[in-house]
Design a protein around this motif. Structure first.
Motif, mmCIF file in Angstrom:
data_model
loop_
_atom_site.group_PDB
_atom_site.id
_atom_site.type_symbol
_atom_site.label_atom_id
_atom_site.label_comp_id
_atom_site.label_asym_id
_atom_site.label_seq_id
_atom_site.Cartn_x
_atom_site.Cartn_y
_atom_site.Cartn_z
ATOM 1 N N UNK A 1 0.838 -1.201 0.000
ATOM 2 C CA UNK A 1 0.000 0.000 0.000
ATOM 3 C C UNK A 1 0.877 1.257 0.000
ATOM 4 N N UNK A 2 0.434 2.264 -0.716
ATOM 5 C CA UNK A 2 1.137 3.549 -0.728
ATOM 6 C C UNK A 2 0.247 4.591 -1.379
ATOM 7 N N UNK A 3 0.446 5.825 -0.968
ATOM 8 C CA UNK A 3 -0.179 6.939 -1.688
ATOM 9 C C UNK A 3 0.795 7.338 -2.781
ATOM 10 N N UNK A 4 0.364 7.248 -4.017
ATOM 11 C CA UNK A 4 1.209 7.614 -5.150
ATOM 12 C C UNK A 4 0.569 8.771 -5.895
ATOM 13 N N UNK A 5 1.360 9.413 -6.710
ATOM 14 C CA UNK A 5 0.826 10.519 -7.490
ATOM 15 C C UNK A 5 1.879 11.575 -7.732
ATOM 16 N N UNK A 6 1.569 12.474 -8.665
ATOM 17 C CA UNK A 6 2.528 13.522 -8.996
ATOM 18 C C UNK A 6 2.075 14.886 -8.493
ATOM 19 N N UNK A 7 1.153 14.868 -7.507
ATOM 20 C CA UNK A 7 0.684 16.142 -6.978
ATOM 21 C C UNK A 7 0.121 15.930 -5.579
ATOM 22 N N UNK A 8 0.371 16.860 -4.682
ATOM 23 C CA UNK A 8 -0.141 16.758 -3.320
ATOM 24 C C UNK A 8 0.868 17.294 -2.324
ATOM 25 N N UNK A 9 0.413 17.514 -1.105
ATOM 26 C CA UNK A 9 1.287 18.061 -0.070
ATOM 27 C C UNK A 9 2.119 16.960 0.571
ATOM 28 N N UNK A 10 3.241 17.351 1.136
ATOM 29 C CA UNK A 10 4.092 16.398 1.845
ATOM 30 C C UNK A 10 3.317 15.758 2.988
ATOM 31 N N UNK A 11 2.495 16.532 3.673
ATOM 32 C CA UNK A 11 1.724 16.017 4.804
ATOM 33 C C UNK A 11 0.769 14.909 4.358
ATOM 34 N N UNK A 12 0.140 15.091 3.200
ATOM 35 C CA UNK A 12 -0.777 14.069 2.691
ATOM 36 C C UNK A 12 -0.040 12.776 2.379
ATOM 37 N N UNK A 13 1.117 12.887 1.747
ATOM 38 C CA UNK A 13 1.891 11.686 1.415
ATOM 39 C C UNK A 13 2.442 11.026 2.673
ATOM 40 N N UNK A 14 2.891 11.837 3.622
ATOM 41 C CA UNK A 14 3.438 11.277 4.858
ATOM 42 C C UNK A 14 2.392 10.492 5.647
ATOM 43 N N UNK A 15 1.154 10.957 5.619
ATOM 44 C CA UNK A 15 0.108 10.329 6.429
ATOM 45 C C UNK A 15 0.000 8.833 6.152
ATOM 46 N N UNK A 16 0.048 8.454 4.893
ATOM 47 C CA UNK A 16 -0.057 7.033 4.544
ATOM 48 C C UNK A 16 1.310 6.376 4.404
ATOM 49 N N UNK A 17 2.227 7.036 3.729
ATOM 50 C CA UNK A 17 3.497 6.394 3.397
ATOM 51 C C UNK A 17 4.467 6.309 4.563
ATOM 52 N N UNK A 18 4.287 7.160 5.575
ATOM 53 C CA UNK A 18 5.216 7.155 6.711
ATOM 54 C C UNK A 18 4.491 6.846 8.020
ATOM 55 N N UNK A 19 3.521 7.669 8.388
ATOM 56 C CA UNK A 19 2.890 7.500 9.696
ATOM 57 C C UNK A 19 2.071 6.214 9.779
ATOM 58 N N UNK A 20 1.329 5.888 8.733
ATOM 59 C CA UNK A 20 0.595 4.622 8.737
ATOM 60 C C UNK A 20 1.556 3.439 8.696
ATOM 61 N N UNK A 21 2.652 3.585 7.981
ATOM 62 C CA UNK A 21 3.671 2.530 7.963
ATOM 63 C C UNK A 21 4.218 2.291 9.359
ATOM 64 N N UNK A 22 4.389 3.363 10.124
ATOM 65 C CA UNK A 22 4.891 3.217 11.494
ATOM 66 C C UNK A 22 3.959 2.320 12.325
ATOM 67 N N UNK A 23 2.654 2.513 12.152
ATOM 68 C CA UNK A 23 1.692 1.680 12.876
ATOM 69 C C UNK A 23 1.803 0.214 12.447
ATOM 70 N N UNK A 24 1.992 -0.011 11.160
ATOM 71 C CA UNK A 24 2.136 -1.374 10.656
ATOM 72 C C UNK A 24 3.415 -2.016 11.180
#
Length: 338
Positions: free
Chosen positions: A78-101
């Protein structure tokens, strides 16, 4: 394989392109498969396959603990992918949710954790045989790249500090059957005549057929030597952007594109259009942006020698074969309208 020997895997992103192919291969090998899926996700295919569904998302610690409990291997697709969006939006899934996993995996004693990253973690420049010794782009300007770099660092920290057996696989541009995002958009643009190369189109594309990627992921999960390591993964062929896009066009019954925008002009347009879009608070990416420049304009050639040496990775499919399967599937699921 007897029922007592039957291994269990847990897959995040199981309804997506990579995750669904991981599940399909795991079932073929006789694994019991458990997959995380949001209540709103289309799980029809997974249920038909007999997959155990854990309802929830990556922000739900209880669902994650239920998912990883008693499993042998976790594939984090799972990952949030895309070529547009804020760092906070990408971090929410790609980093912080990963930490929970990762926390759940440590608590439940997961034996193997395979994290799907991206070749996008490298600096946005021309690459010629770049290998895993090259530093990642820690100060990347776009949110997606920075979040993927931070995710890798986090996963490796859990390995070093908490003993979680982590392996990281960095695929290039992924294509294949059940792709409902990138190839469909490309074919739509080709059909409309809006596609243009940035530069000559002879620059290398770091493509990876999803079944080649899945082959590499299982090799990574099975190799003790892979623990704590990162691996670049591609189809192992030099494929230019012109070759790739041209073959997609031909397979879709369209004329290969010929329009080109000079690379320098494309970069200037990316900078100016991004600046304007951010100033306006646009939620949609501009037609030319830095991420698309990276994909269409740069030479993206990465070494997979480490994966060959340590994992024994040899891509089972050529890019040509993979594209034929991917475009055929796309034409069946999304036939052109007249």
């Amino acid at each position: 394989m007897s029922e007592t020997e039957r291994r269990t895997i847990f897959v995040t992103g199981g309804t997506g392109l990579v995750g669904s192919h991981v599940i399909e291969e795991a079932l073929r090998r006789g694994f019991h498969v458990r997959a995380l899926a949001r209540a709103s996700s289309d799980t029809h295919l997974l249920r038909n396959w007999g997959v155990e569904i854990v309802t929830g998302d990556l922000s739900d610690p209880d669902a994650l603990r239920n998912g990883v409990r008693g499993v042998d291997v976790v594939f984090n697709c799972a990952a949030k992918v895309g070529d547009w969006g804020t760092l906070e939006d990408f971090r929410a899934l790609n980093v912080e949710a990963l930490r929970l996993l990762l926390d759940a995996a440590v608590e439940e004693g997961v034996k193997t954790f395979v994290h799907v990253s991206s070749l996008g973690v490298y600096e946005g420049r021309d690459h010629f045989g770049t290998d895993e010794e090259t530093p990642t782009a820690e100060n990347a300007l776009d949110g997606y790249t920075r979040s993927k770099v931070e995710a890798e660092a986090l996963a490796l920290r859990y390995h070093k500090e908490r003993g979680l057996p982590v392996t990281i696989v960095r695929p290039g541009f992924i294509y294949g059957e059940r792709d409902r995002t990138v190839l469909p958009k490309l074919v739509t643009n080709l059909r409309r005549g809006t596609f243009a190369y940035f530069g000559s189109g002879e620059q290398a594309l770091n493509c990876i057929y999803v079944k080649n990627l899945v082959h590499a992921l299982f090799l990574a999960a099975e190799s003790p030597a892979a623990i704590g390591q990162v691996f670049n993964i591609t189809d192992g062929q030099r494929v230019s952007k012109k070759q790739f896009v041209g073959q997609v066009a031909t397979l879709a019954g369209l004329k290969p594109p010929r329009r080109k925008i000079p690379r320098k002009l494309a970069w200037i347009l990316a900078v100016l259009l991004e600046r304007r879009a951010k100033r306006r608070g646009s939620t949609e990416p501009p037609l030319v942006n830095k991420a698309r420049y990276k994909f269409l304009g740069l030479n993206l050639d990465f070494s997979i020698e480490k994966a060959k040496r340590i994992l024994g990775y040899q891509p089972p499919y050529t890019t040509e074969a993979g594209l034929k399967a991917a475009v055929a599937d796309l034409m069946i699921s999304s036939p052109p309208t007249r």
